[in-house]
Design a protein around this motif. Structure first.
Motif, PDB file in Angstrom:
ATOM      1  N   THR A  42      34.534  47.314  44.401  1.00  0.00           N
ATOM      2  CA  THR A  42      35.286  46.719  43.299  1.00  0.00           C
ATOM      3  C   THR A  42      34.397  46.523  42.074  1.00  0.00           C
ATOM      4  O   THR A  42      33.177  46.470  42.185  1.00  0.00           O
ATOM      5  CB  THR A  42      35.866  45.340  43.682  1.00  0.00           C
ATOM      6  N   CYS A  55      30.867  42.278  33.275  1.00  0.00           N
ATOM      7  CA  CYS A  55      31.464  43.291  34.140  1.00  0.00           C
ATOM      8  C   CYS A  55      30.395  43.786  35.095  1.00  0.00           C
ATOM      9  O   CYS A  55      29.385  44.341  34.659  1.00  0.00           O
ATOM     10  CB  CYS A  55      32.028  44.447  33.321  1.00  0.00           C
ATOM     11  N   GLU A  97      39.967  40.792  35.443  1.00  0.00           N
ATOM     12  CA  GLU A  97      40.540  42.059  35.860  1.00  0.00           C
ATOM     13  C   GLU A  97      39.678  42.588  37.001  1.00  0.00           C
ATOM     14  O   GLU A  97      38.456  42.578  36.911  1.00  0.00           O
ATOM     15  CB  GLU A  97      40.517  43.036  34.687  1.00  0.00           C
ATOM     16  N   SER A  99      39.058  45.891  39.487  1.00  0.00           N
ATOM     17  CA  SER A  99      39.312  47.308  39.739  1.00  0.00           C
ATOM     18  C   SER A  99      38.898  47.601  41.171  1.00  0.00           C
ATOM     19  O   SER A  99      37.751  47.362  41.549  1.00  0.00           O
ATOM     20  CB  SER A  99      38.489  48.176  38.789  1.00  0.00           C
ATOM     21  N   LEU A 101      38.200  50.467  43.690  1.00  0.00           N
ATOM     22  CA  LEU A 101      37.879  51.870  43.515  1.00  0.00           C
ATOM     23  C   LEU A 101      38.154  52.717  44.754  1.00  0.00           C
ATOM     24  O   LEU A 101      38.012  52.251  45.880  1.00  0.00           O
ATOM     25  CB  LEU A 101      36.393  52.024  43.173  1.00  0.00           C
ATOM     26  N   LEU A 137      34.511  52.909  34.109  1.00  0.00           N
ATOM     27  CA  LEU A 137      35.783  52.750  34.807  1.00  0.00           C
ATOM     28  C   LEU A 137      36.873  53.524  34.066  1.00  0.00           C
ATOM     29  O   LEU A 137      36.752  53.769  32.854  1.00  0.00           O
ATOM     30  CB  LEU A 137      36.163  51.271  34.870  1.00  0.00           C
ATOM     31  N   SER A 139      39.521  52.479  32.866  1.00  0.00           N
ATOM     32  CA  SER A 139      40.036  51.685  31.742  1.00  0.00           C
ATOM     33  C   SER A 139      39.266  51.907  30.442  1.00  0.00           C
ATOM     34  O   SER A 139      39.768  51.626  29.359  1.00  0.00           O
ATOM     35  CB  SER A 139      40.028  50.192  32.101  1.00  0.00           C
ATOM     36  N   GLN A 175      39.150  56.897  41.112  1.00  0.00           N
ATOM     37  CA  GLN A 175      40.266  56.207  40.482  1.00  0.00           C
ATOM     38  C   GLN A 175      40.138  54.720  40.794  1.00  0.00           C
ATOM     39  O   GLN A 175      39.373  54.321  41.666  1.00  0.00           O
ATOM     40  CB  GLN A 175      41.613  56.739  40.982  1.00  0.00           C
ATOM     41  N   ALA A 176      40.897  53.930  40.071  1.00  0.00           N
ATOM     42  CA  ALA A 176      40.857  52.492  40.273  1.00  0.00           C
ATOM     43  C   ALA A 176      42.262  51.915  40.225  1.00  0.00           C
ATOM     44  O   ALA A 176      43.059  52.259  39.358  1.00  0.00           O
ATOM     45  CB  ALA A 176      39.993  51.819  39.197  1.00  0.00           C
ATOM     46  N   GLU A 177      42.521  51.055  41.187  1.00  0.00           N
ATOM     47  CA  GLU A 177      43.744  50.259  41.161  1.00  0.00           C
ATOM     48  C   GLU A 177      43.369  48.952  40.466  1.00  0.00           C
ATOM     49  O   GLU A 177      42.424  48.281  40.862  1.00  0.00           O
ATOM     50  CB  GLU A 177      44.220  49.988  42.583  1.00  0.00           C
ATOM     51  N   ILE A 178      44.109  48.622  39.422  1.00  0.00           N
ATOM     52  CA  ILE A 178      43.792  47.445  38.617  1.00  0.00           C
ATOM     53  C   ILE A 178      44.682  46.278  39.010  1.00  0.00           C
ATOM     54  O   ILE A 178      45.899  46.420  39.119  1.00  0.00           O
ATOM     55  CB  ILE A 178      44.005  47.731  37.107  1.00  0.00           C
ATOM     56  N   GLU A 180      45.183  42.433  37.521  1.00  0.00           N
ATOM     57  CA  GLU A 180      44.711  41.566  36.435  1.00  0.00           C
ATOM     58  C   GLU A 180      45.630  40.379  36.222  1.00  0.00           C
ATOM     59  O   GLU A 180      46.797  40.404  36.605  1.00  0.00           O
ATOM     60  CB  GLU A 180      44.529  42.350  35.140  1.00  0.00           C
TER      61      GLU A 180
END
Length: 182
Positions: A42, A55, A97, A99, A101, A137, A139, A175-178, A180
């Motif tokens: 993450t 971050c 937020e 992420s 991964l 990332l 984003s 890829q990343a699932e966000i 937030e």
């Protein structure tokens, strides 16, 4: 699976440090949310007034999801070398937020044109050239929307000339699932 619990975990882990007391009930959380025991990588991003405030993250899954979020939240708040440690006053203003991964995969490409054809703005990128490396990332595409700008900044972040794609660096995508806060 309610991943919003990750935001609560991140927020409480930061508060634990600020108040120097135990808040997170880890055993109860993993019993209620078994997915927290998956090994996942993450990144935790903190912003105040839409400006980056910290971050920190993991590229590869080496910890349980709950532990990775706790560790990275505390690191983002108190150990990001770009910022001073978060204060209690700032804590009230942070937007978190997370992420989650996917495992990075090497991207084979022949040249810059081929790379540009294969990359999408949904990809997080790891760039490696010699002993230098950096990641952005997915984003980051929102702030650096063109391929040229994105990679120039990524090369500079790695401490390499902004034209480092001329030297055919190793590229990994993920890829990343966000998740937030609203």
């Amino acid at each position: 699976m309610n991943k919003k619990i990750l935001l609560k975990i991140a927020r409480e882990s930061i508060l634990e440090e600020l108040e120097n007391k135990k808040i997170i009930k880890r055993d109860k959380l993993v019993e209620e949310y078994p997915f927290l025991l998956e090994e996942r990588a993450t990144f935790v991003t903190l912003k105040i007034d839409n400006q980056l405030r910290g971050c920190i993250g993991s590229i590869l899954p080496r910890k349980l999801l709950i532990d990775d979020v706790i560790y990275n939240a505390k690191q983002a708040a108190f150990a990001d070398p770009r910022f001073y440690p978060l204060t209690l006053e700032e804590y009230e203003k942070i937007h978190i937020e997370i992420s989650i991964l996917t495992i990075p995969e090497i991207l084979e490409y022949t040249d810059k044109i081929d790379l540009k054809r294969k990359i999408t703005n949904k990809d997080g990128i790891i760039l490696i050239l010699g002993d230098k490396q950096a990641t952005f990332l997915p984003s980051v595409w929102e702030e650096l929307p063109s391929f040229e700008l994105f990679f120039a900044h990524l090369c500079l972040k790695a401490g390499i000339d902004k034209n480092c794609l001329d030297y055919h660096p190793v590229i990994y995508t993920y890829q990343a699932e966000i998740v937030e806060e609203n």
